[in-house]
Design a protein around this motif. Sequence first.
Motif, PDB file in Angstrom:
ATOM      1  N   LYS A   9     -19.318   0.879  -6.193  1.00 37.94           N
ATOM      2  CA  LYS A   9     -19.633  -0.171  -7.166  1.00 37.94           C
ATOM      3  C   LYS A   9     -18.782  -0.026  -8.428  1.00 37.94           C
ATOM      4  CE  LYS A   9     -23.505   2.190  -9.287  1.00 37.94           C
ATOM      5  NZ  LYS A   9     -24.845   2.076  -9.808  1.00 37.94           N
ATOM      6  N   ASP A  10     -18.463   1.206  -8.817  1.00 41.50           N
ATOM      7  CA  ASP A  10     -17.612   1.423  -9.988  1.00 41.50           C
ATOM      8  C   ASP A  10     -16.179   0.969  -9.722  1.00 41.50           C
ATOM      9  OD1 ASP A  10     -19.767   2.511 -11.357  1.00 41.50           O
ATOM     10  OD2 ASP A  10     -19.271   4.564 -10.751  1.00 41.50           O
ATOM     11  N   LEU A  11     -15.686   1.214  -8.512  1.00 40.93           N
ATOM     12  CA  LEU A  11     -14.344   0.766  -8.155  1.00 40.93           C
ATOM     13  C   LEU A  11     -14.284  -0.759  -8.113  1.00 40.93           C
ATOM     14  CD1 LEU A  11     -11.437   1.321  -7.295  1.00 40.93           C
ATOM     15  CD2 LEU A  11     -12.249   1.468  -4.931  1.00 40.93           C
ATOM     16  N   ILE A  12     -15.292  -1.392  -7.539  1.00 38.53           N
ATOM     17  CA  ILE A  12     -15.332  -2.860  -7.467  1.00 38.53           C
ATOM     18  C   ILE A  12     -15.348  -3.455  -8.876  1.00 38.53           C
ATOM     19  CG2 ILE A  12     -16.739  -4.843  -6.752  1.00 38.53           C
ATOM     20  CD1 ILE A  12     -15.352  -3.421  -4.410  1.00 38.53           C
ATOM     21  N   LYS A  13     -16.132  -2.858  -9.767  1.00 38.33           N
ATOM     22  CA  LYS A  13     -16.190  -3.336 -11.155  1.00 38.33           C
ATOM     23  C   LYS A  13     -14.818  -3.212 -11.806  1.00 38.33           C
ATOM     24  CE  LYS A  13     -19.761  -2.528 -13.828  1.00 38.33           C
ATOM     25  NZ  LYS A  13     -20.746  -1.849 -14.692  1.00 38.33           N
ATOM     26  N   HIS A  14     -14.124  -2.093 -11.576  1.00 43.71           N
ATOM     27  CA  HIS A  14     -12.776  -1.878 -12.124  1.00 43.71           C
ATOM     28  C   HIS A  14     -11.797  -2.929 -11.580  1.00 43.71           C
ATOM     29  CE1 HIS A  14      -9.195   0.117 -13.579  1.00 43.71           C
ATOM     30  NE2 HIS A  14      -8.710   0.093 -12.343  1.00 43.71           N
ATOM     31  N   LEU A  15     -11.878  -3.219 -10.288  1.00 47.12           N
ATOM     32  CA  LEU A  15     -10.991  -4.216  -9.693  1.00 47.12           C
ATOM     33  C   LEU A  15     -11.200  -5.586 -10.329  1.00 47.12           C
ATOM     34  CD1 LEU A  15     -11.235  -3.353  -5.872  1.00 47.12           C
ATOM     35  CD2 LEU A  15      -9.510  -2.604  -7.517  1.00 47.12           C
ATOM     36  N   GLU A  16     -12.452  -5.966 -10.501  1.00 47.14           N
ATOM     37  CA  GLU A  16     -12.746  -7.286 -11.060  1.00 47.14           C
ATOM     38  C   GLU A  16     -12.351  -7.387 -12.524  1.00 47.14           C
ATOM     39  OE1 GLU A  16     -16.848  -7.803  -9.938  1.00 47.14           O
ATOM     40  OE2 GLU A  16     -16.283  -8.409  -7.898  1.00 47.14           O
ATOM     41  N   ILE A  17     -12.547  -6.322 -13.290  1.00 49.07           N
ATOM     42  CA  ILE A  17     -12.132  -6.313 -14.699  1.00 49.07           C
ATOM     43  C   ILE A  17     -10.619  -6.394 -14.815  1.00 49.07           C
ATOM     44  CG2 ILE A  17     -11.985  -4.824 -16.756  1.00 49.07           C
ATOM     45  CD1 ILE A  17     -14.827  -3.873 -16.061  1.00 49.07           C
ATOM     46  N   SER A  18      -9.907  -5.823 -13.824  1.00 47.38           N
ATOM     47  CA  SER A  18      -8.445  -5.789 -13.844  1.00 47.38           C
ATOM     48  C   SER A  18      -7.806  -7.058 -13.289  1.00 47.38           C
ATOM     49  CB  SER A  18      -7.951  -4.578 -13.050  1.00 47.38           C
ATOM     50  OG  SER A  18      -8.427  -3.391 -13.641  1.00 47.38           O
ATOM     51  N   GLY A  19      -8.596  -8.070 -12.991  1.00 47.95           N
ATOM     52  CA  GLY A  19      -8.040  -9.347 -12.556  1.00 47.95           C
ATOM     53  C   GLY A  19      -7.973  -9.555 -11.060  1.00 47.95           C
ATOM     54  N   CYS A  20      -8.707  -8.757 -10.301  1.00 48.24           N
ATOM     55  CA  CYS A  20      -8.717  -8.921  -8.850  1.00 48.24           C
ATOM     56  C   CYS A  20      -9.959  -9.716  -8.445  1.00 48.24           C
ATOM     57  CB  CYS A  20      -8.726  -7.563  -8.160  1.00 48.24           C
ATOM     58  SG  CYS A  20      -7.258  -6.595  -8.525  1.00 48.24           S
ATOM     59  N   ALA A  21      -9.846 -10.405  -7.315  1.00 46.82           N
ATOM     60  CA  ALA A  21     -10.952 -11.242  -6.861  1.00 46.82           C
ATOM     61  C   ALA A  21     -11.288 -10.937  -5.406  1.00 46.82           C
ATOM     62  CB  ALA A  21     -10.598 -12.710  -7.009  1.00 46.82           C
ATOM     63  N   THR A  24     -14.007  -4.714   2.617  1.00 49.18           N
ATOM     64  CA  THR A  24     -13.998  -5.888   1.774  1.00 49.18           C
ATOM     65  C   THR A  24     -12.565  -6.071   1.294  1.00 49.18           C
ATOM     66  OG1 THR A  24     -16.241  -5.371   1.054  1.00 49.18           O
ATOM     67  CG2 THR A  24     -15.011  -6.936  -0.289  1.00 49.18           C
ATOM     68  N   VAL A  25     -12.077  -7.298   1.316  1.00 54.36           N
ATOM     69  CA  VAL A  25     -10.696  -7.571   0.925  1.00 54.36           C
ATOM     70  C   VAL A  25     -10.674  -8.147  -0.488  1.00 54.36           C
ATOM     71  CG1 VAL A  25      -8.582  -8.834   1.498  1.00 54.36           C
ATOM     72  CG2 VAL A  25     -10.058  -7.984   3.325  1.00 54.36           C
ATOM     73  N   TYR A  26      -9.818  -7.547  -1.332  1.00 50.92           N
ATOM     74  CA  TYR A  26      -9.613  -8.015  -2.696  1.00 50.92           C
ATOM     75  C   TYR A  26      -8.150  -8.369  -2.889  1.00 50.92           C
ATOM     76  CZ  TYR A  26     -14.206  -7.094  -4.580  1.00 50.92           C
ATOM     77  OH  TYR A  26     -15.540  -7.164  -4.850  1.00 50.92           O
ATOM     78  N   VAL A  27      -7.883  -9.333  -3.776  1.00 48.68           N
ATOM     79  CA  VAL A  27      -6.504  -9.739  -4.071  1.00 48.68           C
ATOM     80  C   VAL A  27      -6.323  -9.767  -5.589  1.00 48.68           C
ATOM     81  CG1 VAL A  27      -6.989 -12.235  -4.058  1.00 48.68           C
ATOM     82  CG2 VAL A  27      -4.699 -11.419  -3.560  1.00 48.68           C
ATOM     83  N   ASN A  28      -5.139  -9.335  -6.029  1.00 47.73           N
ATOM     84  CA  ASN A  28      -4.764  -9.428  -7.435  1.00 47.73           C
ATOM     85  C   ASN A  28      -4.280 -10.858  -7.645  1.00 47.73           C
ATOM     86  OD1 ASN A  28      -3.382  -9.422  -9.912  1.00 47.73           O
ATOM     87  ND2 ASN A  28      -2.861  -7.273  -9.721  1.00 47.73           N
ATOM     88  N   LEU A  29      -4.946 -11.616  -8.497  1.00 45.63           N
ATOM     89  CA  LEU A  29      -4.634 -13.031  -8.683  1.00 45.63           C
ATOM     90  C   LEU A  29      -3.262 -13.266  -9.311  1.00 45.63           C
ATOM     91  CD1 LEU A  29      -8.139 -14.249  -9.844  1.00 45.63           C
ATOM     92  CD2 LEU A  29      -7.115 -14.451  -7.570  1.00 45.63           C
ATOM     93  N   GLN A  30      -2.753 -12.305 -10.066  1.00 42.54           N
ATOM     94  CA  GLN A  30      -1.452 -12.483 -10.709  1.00 42.54           C
ATOM     95  C   GLN A  30      -0.300 -12.164  -9.769  1.00 42.54           C
ATOM     96  OE1 GLN A  30      -1.694 -10.057 -14.217  1.00 42.54           O
ATOM     97  NE2 GLN A  30      -2.697 -11.668 -15.400  1.00 42.54           N
ATOM     98  N   THR A  31      -0.422 -11.078  -9.018  1.00 44.09           N
ATOM     99  CA  THR A  31       0.687 -10.633  -8.171  1.00 44.09           C
ATOM    100  C   THR A  31       0.541 -11.061  -6.716  1.00 44.09           C
ATOM    101  OG1 THR A  31      -0.372  -8.519  -7.679  1.00 44.09           O
ATOM    102  CG2 THR A  31       1.042  -8.601  -9.628  1.00 44.09           C
ATOM    103  N   ARG A  32      -0.628 -11.559  -6.340  1.00 42.81           N
ATOM    104  CA  ARG A  32      -0.922 -11.951  -4.960  1.00 42.81           C
ATOM    105  C   ARG A  32      -0.892 -10.781  -3.973  1.00 42.81           C
ATOM    106  NH1 ARG A  32      -3.666 -16.315  -5.718  1.00 42.81           N
ATOM    107  NH2 ARG A  32      -2.518 -18.050  -6.559  1.00 42.81           N
ATOM    108  N   LYS A  33      -1.034  -9.556  -4.490  1.00 35.85           N
ATOM    109  CA  LYS A  33      -1.118  -8.368  -3.643  1.00 35.85           C
ATOM    110  C   LYS A  33      -2.571  -8.200  -3.208  1.00 35.85           C
ATOM    111  CE  LYS A  33       3.142  -7.008  -4.358  1.00 35.85           C
ATOM    112  NZ  LYS A  33       4.138  -6.632  -3.411  1.00 35.85           N
TER     113      LYS A  33
END
Length: 62
Positions: A4-16, A25-34
């Motif tokens: 849950k801490d990692l997921i929170k960090h990902l979302e704060i850093s601009g990942c969705a 669970t798959v996450y993507v960085n909205l700025q870099t599309r990674k």
Amino acid sequence: MKRKDLIKHLEISGCAFVREGGKHTVYVNLQTRKSSTVPRHNEINDFLAKKICKDLEIPVPL
């Protein structure tokens, strides 16, 4: 590190959240599309957390 801490960090850093897989669970960085997958374990070791952040091109959590 707790998942849950990692997921929170990902979302704060601009990942969705993109989608749920079988065991990940798959996450993507909205700025870099990674994208990267996050396993659905309660604990994620630090090496894997760093790799996920590197894949998404975001800072590593402290």
